[in-house]
Design a protein around this motif. Structure first.
Motif, PDB file in Angstrom:
ATOM      1  N   LYS A 101      -2.369  -1.677  -9.145  1.00 40.67           N
ATOM      2  CA  LYS A 101      -3.102  -0.452  -8.824  1.00 40.67           C
ATOM      3  C   LYS A 101      -3.960  -0.692  -7.594  1.00 40.67           C
ATOM      4  CE  LYS A 101      -6.396   2.800 -10.801  1.00 40.67           C
ATOM      5  NZ  LYS A 101      -7.261   3.108 -11.951  1.00 40.67           N
ATOM      6  N   ALA A 102      -4.043   0.315  -6.746  1.00 42.07           N
ATOM      7  CA  ALA A 102      -4.904   0.257  -5.564  1.00 42.07           C
ATOM      8  C   ALA A 102      -5.414   1.657  -5.275  1.00 42.07           C
ATOM      9  CB  ALA A 102      -4.138  -0.289  -4.368  1.00 42.07           C
ATOM     10  N   GLU A 103      -6.456   1.716  -4.484  1.00 42.71           N
ATOM     11  CA  GLU A 103      -6.983   2.997  -4.020  1.00 42.71           C
ATOM     12  C   GLU A 103      -6.984   2.988  -2.503  1.00 42.71           C
ATOM     13  OE1 GLU A 103     -10.841   5.931  -4.351  1.00 42.71           O
ATOM     14  OE2 GLU A 103     -10.837   4.059  -5.450  1.00 42.71           O
ATOM     15  N   ILE A 104      -6.410   4.036  -1.933  1.00 42.05           N
ATOM     16  CA  ILE A 104      -6.346   4.176  -0.484  1.00 42.05           C
ATOM     17  C   ILE A 104      -7.365   5.226  -0.074  1.00 42.05           C
ATOM     18  CG2 ILE A 104      -4.901   4.823   1.470  1.00 42.05           C
ATOM     19  CD1 ILE A 104      -2.489   4.013  -0.252  1.00 42.05           C
ATOM     20  N   GLN A 105      -8.201   4.879   0.891  1.00 40.64           N
ATOM     21  CA  GLN A 105      -9.201   5.820   1.411  1.00 40.64           C
ATOM     22  C   GLN A 105      -9.030   5.944   2.914  1.00 40.64           C
ATOM     23  OE1 GLN A 105     -13.066   4.424   0.278  1.00 40.64           O
ATOM     24  NE2 GLN A 105     -12.873   5.221  -1.798  1.00 40.64           N
ATOM     25  N   VAL A 106      -9.095   7.180   3.389  1.00 37.68           N
ATOM     26  CA  VAL A 106      -9.062   7.442   4.825  1.00 37.68           C
ATOM     27  C   VAL A 106     -10.409   8.063   5.179  1.00 37.68           C
ATOM     28  CG1 VAL A 106      -7.910   8.636   6.705  1.00 37.68           C
ATOM     29  CG2 VAL A 106      -6.570   7.781   4.787  1.00 37.68           C
ATOM     30  N   ILE A 115      -9.978  11.508   2.570  1.00 38.00           N
ATOM     31  CA  ILE A 115      -9.063  11.568   1.422  1.00 38.00           C
ATOM     32  C   ILE A 115      -9.118  10.250   0.661  1.00 38.00           C
ATOM     33  CG2 ILE A 115      -7.007  10.743   2.621  1.00 38.00           C
ATOM     34  CD1 ILE A 115      -6.849  13.694   0.372  1.00 38.00           C
ATOM     35  N   SER A 116      -8.960  10.326  -0.640  1.00 38.17           N
ATOM     36  CA  SER A 116      -8.876   9.149  -1.491  1.00 38.17           C
ATOM     37  C   SER A 116      -7.627   9.314  -2.358  1.00 38.17           C
ATOM     38  CB  SER A 116     -10.123   9.026  -2.360  1.00 38.17           C
ATOM     39  OG  SER A 116     -10.003   7.908  -3.211  1.00 38.17           O
ATOM     40  N   LEU A 117      -6.751   8.315  -2.346  1.00 38.98           N
ATOM     41  CA  LEU A 117      -5.472   8.428  -3.027  1.00 38.98           C
ATOM     42  C   LEU A 117      -5.223   7.178  -3.863  1.00 38.98           C
ATOM     43  CD1 LEU A 117      -2.753  10.072  -3.173  1.00 38.98           C
ATOM     44  CD2 LEU A 117      -1.969   8.609  -1.332  1.00 38.98           C
ATOM     45  N   PRO A 118      -5.128   7.320  -5.196  1.00 37.67           N
ATOM     46  CA  PRO A 118      -4.771   6.160  -6.017  1.00 37.67           C
ATOM     47  C   PRO A 118      -3.262   5.929  -5.959  1.00 37.67           C
ATOM     48  CG  PRO A 118      -5.178   8.055  -7.414  1.00 37.67           C
ATOM     49  CD  PRO A 118      -5.448   8.482  -5.996  1.00 37.67           C
ATOM     50  N   VAL A 119      -2.859   4.671  -6.048  1.00 38.79           N
ATOM     51  CA  VAL A 119      -1.435   4.335  -6.024  1.00 38.79           C
ATOM     52  C   VAL A 119      -1.199   3.220  -7.056  1.00 38.79           C
ATOM     53  CG1 VAL A 119      -1.717   2.703  -4.109  1.00 38.79           C
ATOM     54  CG2 VAL A 119       0.514   3.680  -4.574  1.00 38.79           C
ATOM     55  N   CYS A 120      -0.092   3.340  -7.785  1.00 42.63           N
ATOM     56  CA  CYS A 120       0.288   2.330  -8.784  1.00 42.63           C
ATOM     57  C   CYS A 120       1.728   1.901  -8.532  1.00 42.63           C
ATOM     58  CB  CYS A 120       0.166   2.894 -10.196  1.00 42.63           C
ATOM     59  SG  CYS A 120      -1.520   3.302 -10.677  1.00 42.63           S
ATOM     60  N   TRP A 121       2.051   0.698  -8.956  1.00 50.73           N
ATOM     61  CA  TRP A 121       3.409   0.184  -8.812  1.00 50.73           C
ATOM     62  C   TRP A 121       3.678  -0.808  -9.923  1.00 50.73           C
ATOM     63  CZ3 TRP A 121      -0.707  -1.045  -5.827  1.00 50.73           C
ATOM     64  CH2 TRP A 121      -1.109  -2.379  -5.822  1.00 50.73           C
ATOM     65  N   GLN A 122       4.951  -1.035 -10.164  1.00 50.85           N
ATOM     66  CA  GLN A 122       5.358  -1.942 -11.199  1.00 50.85           C
ATOM     67  C   GLN A 122       5.504  -3.340 -10.627  1.00 50.85           C
ATOM     68  OE1 GLN A 122       8.831  -0.636 -13.259  1.00 50.85           O
ATOM     69  NE2 GLN A 122       8.809  -2.338 -14.711  1.00 50.85           N
ATOM     70  N   GLU A 123       4.952  -4.334 -11.338  1.00 52.39           N
ATOM     71  CA  GLU A 123       5.049  -5.728 -10.928  1.00 52.39           C
ATOM     72  C   GLU A 123       5.802  -6.513 -11.984  1.00 52.39           C
ATOM     73  OE1 GLU A 123       0.931  -6.778 -10.538  1.00 52.39           O
ATOM     74  OE2 GLU A 123       0.881  -6.203  -8.439  1.00 52.39           O
ATOM     75  N   GLU A 124       6.283  -7.681 -11.607  1.00 50.99           N
ATOM     76  CA  GLU A 124       6.943  -8.552 -12.571  1.00 50.99           C
ATOM     77  C   GLU A 124       5.898  -9.151 -13.496  1.00 50.99           C
ATOM     78  OE1 GLU A 124       9.506 -11.494 -10.931  1.00 50.99           O
ATOM     79  OE2 GLU A 124      10.404 -10.093  -9.512  1.00 50.99           O
ATOM     80  N   LEU A 125       6.247  -9.241 -14.760  1.00 53.35           N
ATOM     81  CA  LEU A 125       5.344  -9.875 -15.732  1.00 53.35           C
ATOM     82  C   LEU A 125       5.425 -11.382 -15.596  1.00 53.35           C
ATOM     83  CD1 LEU A 125       6.040  -7.659 -18.855  1.00 53.35           C
ATOM     84  CD2 LEU A 125       3.998  -7.691 -17.459  1.00 53.35           C
ATOM     85  N   PRO A 126       4.293 -12.066 -15.782  1.00 47.30           N
ATOM     86  CA  PRO A 126       4.305 -13.538 -15.646  1.00 47.30           C
ATOM     87  C   PRO A 126       5.076 -14.210 -16.745  1.00 47.30           C
ATOM     88  CG  PRO A 126       2.095 -12.741 -16.174  1.00 47.30           C
ATOM     89  CD  PRO A 126       3.000 -11.563 -16.065  1.00 47.30           C
TER      90      PRO A 126
END
Length: 126
Positions: A101-106, A115-126
């Protein structure tokens, strides 16, 4: 005859004043509309930049740059955009294993948030 001429001149003068007041109001409205249109265009440009950067983050597939971890702070990616705005992405803890998860701010040059935009992505599990 003299009284009729002064009445016509008075009427013309009043009409001239009314039209000049109306034109001044129209100029104010057009000026305001122009400023609003510029603000909307800036916000639209900021949203487009944030969305493009969100896609880049998703394509990293969890390979977030580890540079920028001074004193244990969250890693951050920061860049200046061509239009003078600043884009910053801060990685956050999602609390869910395998989910990045990350938050992008311009922000504008004066520091105000566009603008503030949250972004999520799938990662490999350890």
């Amino acid at each position: 005859m003299k009284n009729g001429t002064s009445l016509i001149l008075t009427e013309l003068l009043v009409m001239l004043l009314v039209f000049s007041a109306a034109s001044a109001c129209c100029l104010q409205i057009f000026s305001w509309a122009g400023r609003q249109m510029n603000a909307v265009e800036r916000k639209d440009e900021a949203m487009q930049q944030a969305q493009n950067f969100a896609e880049k983050i998703r394509n990293m597939e969890g390979n977030w740059p580890e540079a920028g971890l001074p004193n244990g702070t969250q890693p951050e990616i920061r860049m200046e955009l061509e239009n003078g705005m600043t884009l910053a992405a801060v990685r956050m803890d999602s609390g869910i294993p395998g989910l990045g998860k990350a938050e992008i701010q311009v922000r504008e040059t004066d520091g105000s948030l566009q603008i503030s935009l949250p972004v999520c992505w799938q990662e490999e599990l350890p």
